[in-house]
Design a protein around this motif. Structure first.
Motif, mmCIF file in Angstrom:
data_model
loop_
_atom_site.group_PDB
_atom_site.id
_atom_site.type_symbol
_atom_site.label_atom_id
_atom_site.label_comp_id
_atom_site.label_asym_id
_atom_site.label_seq_id
_atom_site.Cartn_x
_atom_site.Cartn_y
_atom_site.Cartn_z
ATOM 1 N N ILE A 256 0.829 -1.213 0.000
ATOM 2 C CA ILE A 256 0.000 0.000 0.000
ATOM 3 C C ILE A 256 0.855 1.251 0.000
ATOM 4 N N ASN A 257 2.053 1.186 0.568
ATOM 5 C CA ASN A 257 2.945 2.351 0.529
ATOM 6 C C ASN A 257 3.314 2.738 -0.899
ATOM 7 N N LEU A 258 3.191 1.797 -1.835
ATOM 8 C CA LEU A 258 3.546 2.063 -3.233
ATOM 9 C C LEU A 258 2.485 2.877 -3.970
ATOM 10 N N SER A 259 1.286 2.944 -3.407
ATOM 11 C CA SER A 259 0.176 3.597 -4.102
ATOM 12 C C SER A 259 0.205 5.115 -3.927
ATOM 13 N N PRO A 260 -0.036 5.860 -4.997
ATOM 14 C CA PRO A 260 -0.154 7.313 -4.886
ATOM 15 C C PRO A 260 -1.544 7.736 -4.425
ATOM 16 N N GLU A 261 -2.458 6.780 -4.273
ATOM 17 C CA GLU A 261 -3.835 7.083 -3.886
ATOM 18 C C GLU A 261 -4.290 6.157 -2.752
ATOM 19 N N LYS A 262 -3.643 6.278 -1.615
ATOM 20 C CA LYS A 262 -3.913 5.379 -0.499
ATOM 21 C C LYS A 262 -5.342 5.490 0.014
ATOM 22 N N ARG A 263 -5.897 6.690 0.009
ATOM 23 C CA ARG A 263 -7.283 6.848 0.463
ATOM 24 C C ARG A 263 -8.224 5.994 -0.381
ATOM 25 N N GLN A 264 -7.973 5.963 -1.690
ATOM 26 C CA GLN A 264 -8.788 5.158 -2.589
ATOM 27 C C GLN A 264 -8.586 3.667 -2.325
ATOM 28 N N VAL A 265 -7.370 3.285 -1.988
ATOM 29 C CA VAL A 265 -7.099 1.877 -1.662
ATOM 30 C C VAL A 265 -7.952 1.444 -0.477
ATOM 31 N N PHE A 266 -7.993 2.266 0.560
ATOM 32 C CA PHE A 266 -8.762 1.903 1.753
ATOM 33 C C PHE A 266 -10.266 1.950 1.502
ATOM 34 N N ILE B 147 1.810 7.217 10.846
ATOM 35 C CA ILE B 147 0.751 6.486 11.543
ATOM 36 C C ILE B 147 -0.493 7.358 11.658
ATOM 37 N N GLU B 148 -0.312 8.617 11.994
ATOM 38 C CA GLU B 148 -1.458 9.523 12.133
ATOM 39 C C GLU B 148 -2.243 9.634 10.835
ATOM 40 N N ASN B 149 -1.537 9.786 9.714
ATOM 41 C CA ASN B 149 -2.235 9.916 8.439
ATOM 42 C C ASN B 149 -2.944 8.625 8.050
ATOM 43 N N LEU B 150 -2.316 7.498 8.317
ATOM 44 C CA LEU B 150 -2.959 6.221 8.021
ATOM 45 C C LEU B 150 -4.215 6.024 8.865
ATOM 46 N N GLU B 151 -4.138 6.370 10.127
ATOM 47 C CA GLU B 151 -5.312 6.255 10.994
ATOM 48 C C GLU B 151 -6.455 7.126 10.472
ATOM 49 N N THR B 152 -6.118 8.325 10.010
ATOM 50 C CA THR B 152 -7.134 9.232 9.476
ATOM 51 C C THR B 152 -7.763 8.663 8.212
ATOM 52 N N MET B 153 -6.946 8.126 7.320
ATOM 53 C CA MET B 153 -7.459 7.566 6.072
ATOM 54 C C MET B 153 -8.335 6.341 6.326
ATOM 55 N N LEU B 154 -7.924 5.482 7.230
ATOM 56 C CA LEU B 154 -8.703 4.282 7.536
ATOM 57 C C LEU B 154 -10.036 4.639 8.174
ATOM 58 N N ALA B 155 -10.023 5.604 9.085
ATOM 59 C CA ALA B 155 -11.268 6.033 9.720
ATOM 60 C C ALA B 155 -12.205 6.668 8.703
#
Length: 280
Positions: free
Chosen positions: A167-177, A222-230
């Motif tokens: 997932i770190n490879l994606s330029p659109e992580k929000r879309q991945v989640f 970690i903070e940004n990932l938590e925000t995107m997942l939520a």
């Protein structure tokens, strides 16, 4: 947002996503067609043989011996099947499935009544994985060509999503989640190994698509990932850094101590039992 928390997903407008995907696809196509055992050198790989590299990532000797040669490329930053707590009969989706190593391990755990789907955007890697299906006699495993931002998977058909340093490879992580949430059944869960950013990667590295393709510059905090997942709708999100990963991460690059900037982590989360296919 400060420079300290700036990640690839936040710089999508600065970097051409198509260029980034092209770099990722080219890197993993080369790995898929390499004749030697192992993954060469660079991010997501320490240059050792595949078994030696996988042992450092947390795979047991029994796990490695249970899968035919050719599926384990020594890639990744952890062992997602070890934290997924898979049970017989579950349907598992692997994001960025590579040559299929984690898929074949998952298939052993979900049994003949379960199902495993691997999705990868690199045609040569999907071809290699499909060849490995026959080698492993895995009737419950299939591989599909596709991007993890646009999964070729129907709504609410997956029980567990795994992924290993992809997932770190994606330029659109929000879309991945968002896609992960869409395809999961209500009550489904994520069990992911990936790298997270602990300090700002030097700009010269961060802006290099090749560095992103090597699992070096694409990590989020970690903070940004938590925000995107939520935002995608996930609950009970837990992101746990693995400090011991510094030992192999520092060997990903001979000129820069990458353990000063990234660390491997386990990422888990759940789709609520009442979760809709498309959260707001």
């Amino acid at each position: 947002m400060t420079e300290q928390t700036k990640s690839v997903d936040d710089t999508a407008t600065e970097r051409d996503a198509t260029t980034q995907r092209r770099a990722v696809r080219a890197r993993y196509a080369n790995i898929a067609t390499a004749t030697e055992t192992g993954c060469g050198n660079g991010g997501c790989c320490d240059g050792e043989s595949a078994p030696a590299s996988s042992a450092r990532l947390g795979y047991s000797a029994d796990e490695m011996q249970s899968v035919e040669a050719g599926a384990d490329l020594g890639l990744g930053c952890g062992n997602p099947t070890a934290l997924a707590a898979l049970t017989v009969g579950e349907t598992v989706l692997d994001l960025g499935s590579g040559a299929g190593f984690d898929c074949f391990l998952a298939a052993q755990q979900v049994g003949e009544t379960g199902r495993v789907i691997g999705v990868d955007m690199t045609p040569k890697m999907v071809e290699k994985a499909r060849d490995n299906v026959a080698k492993n006699g895995s009737r419950t495993v299939e591989f599909r060509l596709g991007e993890i931002e646009h999964l070729p998977v129907a709504d609410e058909t997956i029980d567990v999503i795994i992924s290993n340093c992809v997932i770190n490879l994606s330029p659109e992580k929000r879309q991945v989640f968002r896609e992960a949430y869409r395809v999961l059944n209500p009550g489904g869960r994520l069990a992911i190994s990936d790298v997270v950013m602990t300090a700002t990667v030097p700009e010269s590295v961060r802006e290099n698509p090749e560095s992103v393709a090597a699992c070096v510059a694409g990590a989020s905090t970690i903070e940004n990932l938590e925000t995107m997942l939520a935002a995608a709708g996930f609950e009970n999100v837990e992101i746990t850094p693995k400090d011991e990963s510094a030992e192999f991460i520092r060997e990903w690059d001979a000129s820069l101590n990458l353990s000063d900037y990234i660390v491997s982590a386990t990422i888990t989360g759940e789709k609520p039992e009442s979760g809709d296919a498309t959260p707001e």
